[in-house]
Design an enzyme around this catalytic site. Structure first.
Site, mmCIF file in Angstrom:
data_model
loop_
_atom_site.group_PDB
_atom_site.id
_atom_site.type_symbol
_atom_site.label_atom_id
_atom_site.label_comp_id
_atom_site.label_asym_id
_atom_site.label_seq_id
_atom_site.Cartn_x
_atom_site.Cartn_y
_atom_site.Cartn_z
ATOM 1 N N GLU A 17 0.812 -1.210 0.000
ATOM 2 C CA GLU A 17 0.000 0.000 0.000
ATOM 3 C C GLU A 17 0.845 1.259 0.000
ATOM 4 O OE1 GLU A 17 -3.135 -2.192 2.905
ATOM 5 O OE2 GLU A 17 -2.112 -0.375 3.546
ATOM 6 N N CYS A 45 -1.071 3.202 7.700
ATOM 7 C CA CYS A 45 -0.653 2.796 6.368
ATOM 8 C C CYS A 45 0.060 1.453 6.350
ATOM 9 C CB CYS A 45 0.251 3.894 5.799
ATOM 10 S SG CYS A 45 0.887 3.613 4.192
ATOM 11 N N CYS A 102 6.643 -7.738 7.591
ATOM 12 C CA CYS A 102 7.685 -7.112 8.413
ATOM 13 C C CYS A 102 8.228 -8.136 9.403
ATOM 14 C CB CYS A 102 7.088 -5.928 9.183
ATOM 15 S SG CYS A 102 8.335 -4.971 10.072
ATOM 16 N N CYS A 105 2.969 8.488 1.470
ATOM 17 C CA CYS A 105 3.451 7.500 2.433
ATOM 18 C C CYS A 105 3.701 6.209 1.665
ATOM 19 C CB CYS A 105 2.356 7.299 3.493
ATOM 20 S SG CYS A 105 2.670 5.933 4.614
ATOM 21 N N CYS A 157 5.756 -6.156 15.761
ATOM 22 C CA CYS A 157 5.138 -5.365 16.833
ATOM 23 C C CYS A 157 3.749 -5.927 17.164
ATOM 24 C CB CYS A 157 5.034 -3.906 16.406
ATOM 25 S SG CYS A 157 6.635 -3.198 16.027
ATOM 26 N N CYS A 166 0.564 -4.190 15.562
ATOM 27 C CA CYS A 166 0.595 -3.859 14.131
ATOM 28 C C CYS A 166 0.095 -5.005 13.258
ATOM 29 C CB CYS A 166 2.027 -3.476 13.747
ATOM 30 S SG CYS A 166 2.241 -3.208 11.981
#
Ligand code: SAH
Ligand code: SF4
Length: 383
Positions: free
Chosen positions: A92, A349, A125, A118, A129, A132
């Site tokens: 995104e 985002c 990832c 952005c 976290c 997230c």
């Protein structure tokens, strides 16, 4: 390295590299001009470039026109994009429109529009976290240099943004930019090329979850970009619960790395502080934050936690956000609250996830962009 990371697009190269690759070398500048000032999507459009060279480039270094598989427009004009990459994975990016107040020479206040994009750094990832959504899908792969560049070029082309219109880049989309260090730093260089997109480095801000060793390495490169640190907590126990990597790079190590980072004297390091109800929203936390940032050219940006199904964390109360903000501002530490609408989407985002149609998960500030058949096959999970 997956197959797609070996894929080379023309967007992967700096102007100097292209000068070395193309004969005569002035062709490089011509090609750069078409790519980054005119946003052409095919070599055919490059009128002053010889046919053989165009065929050669097309065969070896295609233009990465990423497929826009979803586009959502918010009421404030911001647009959220979902791009499909060559191997079918999606990332995104968000175009944020902010009102800009300018005082003209005659003293008249003019209202302009400020563009910020952005962009994402990775599919998934590794940092993991706990708050997230990007982390939930694990890590898939790094974006290539060209895929960084393609996000901006595609958005400029899609919105007919004039070549000389100032634009800011925030590396706050999906993934951790400093975990894709070489591609990220090369992208910064290509973005700032004056014969290309010419996006000043001062207008580029990288957000990191705090990989202290990479913050140091970035500081040593002295690229002239702005730094944003996702701090989110003032004590190591809570920070390690939120960002497991804190066990390797604790708060003290991040502060030390930030102190060594070259900051433009007119600018500040941004500390992002994701506020979660009952976890880190107390005045006691604000007090600790104030003393932690003492001596640093810092500003704080408070972010409302964006809840999603399955999370136990909650969005904080507005009154607690305001108290927290006022506490810092009254004591001389500049603190802002990330706004809703486009900005709120920007905050999320990196966390938006594609989801099969389920009306209840739409962010109400967004109009639904419908495809030509009038249907929407899948949706972002936003709020
Ligand atoms: N990996 C980098 C950049 C991408 S995340 C980083 O962590 O800084 C961009 C920002 O969105 C970070 O500050 C992140 O903490 C924040 N964020 C993540 N999940 C969120 C959520 N559910 N609600 C609000 N902000 C969130
Ligand atoms: Fe990765 Fe940033 Fe999400 Fe943490 S907040 S999992 S570092 S994208």
């Amino acid at each position: 390295m997956t197959k797609n990371e070996e894929f080379k697009s023309i967007y992967d190269y700096t102007l100097d590299e292209l000068k070395g690759m193309l004969k005569p070398s002035f062709r490089a500048k011509q090609v750069y001009n078409w790519l980054y000032k005119k946003y052409v999507s095919s070599y055919d459009e490059m009128k002053n470039v010889p046919k053989e060279l165009k065929e050669d480039l097309e065969a070896n270094y295609p233009i990465d026109v990423m497929e826009i598989i979803k586009r959502e427009k918010s009421l404030d004009g911001s647009i959220k994009y979902l791009f499909k990459l060559r191997d079918g994975v999606t990332v995104e990016a968000v175009l944020l429109l902010m009102k800009e107040k300018k005082i003209g020479e005659d003293g008249v206040v003019e209202r302009g529009e400020k563009y910020t994009v952005c962009i994402s750094s990775q599919v998934g990832c590794k940092v993991g976290c706990s708050f997230c959504l990007t982390a939930k899908g694990g890590f898939v792969r790094n974006l290539t240099v060209g895929e960084y560049i393609a996000q901006i070029v595609n958005i400029k082309r899609d919105n007919n943004i004039p070549e000389n219109k100032a634009l800011n880049i925030v590396y706050m989309g999906m993934g951790e930019p400093l975990d894709n260090f070489n591609n990220f730093t090369k992208a910064v260089e290509i973005f700032s090329e004056l014969d290309g997109l010419a996006i000043s480095r001062r207008r580029q801000t990288v957000s990191t979850s705090g990989i202290a060793s990479k913050i140091k390495k970035l500081g040593e490169k002295d690229l002239g970009i702005q730094l944003a640190i996702s701090l989110h907590a003032v004590d190591d126990d809570l920070r390690s619960e939120l960002i497991p990597m804190n066990k390797a790079y604790n708060i003290a190590s991040i502060i030390e790395a930030v102190k060594a980072f070259p900051v433009d004297t007119r600018k500040k390091v941004m500390f992002e502080y994701l506020v979660i109800k009952g976890k880190n929203d107390s005045i006691e936390a604000a007090r600790k934050l104030l003393s932690l940032l003492n001596g640093i050219q810092a500003k704080v940006n408070l972010i409302y936690f964006n809840p999603y199904p399955g999370t136990t964390y909650q969005r904080p109360e507005v009154k607690d956000m305001l108290k927290f903000k006022d506490y810092l501002n009254e004591r001389g530490l500049i603190c802002t609250i990330r706004e809703s609408k486009g900005l709120d989407i920007s905050a999320a985002c990196g966390q938006l996830k594609e989801k099969e149609a389920n009306g209840s998960t739409w962010d109400s500030t967004f109009d639904i962009y419908r495809n030509s058949s009038g249907s929407v096959s899948s949706r972002f999970l936003c709020k």
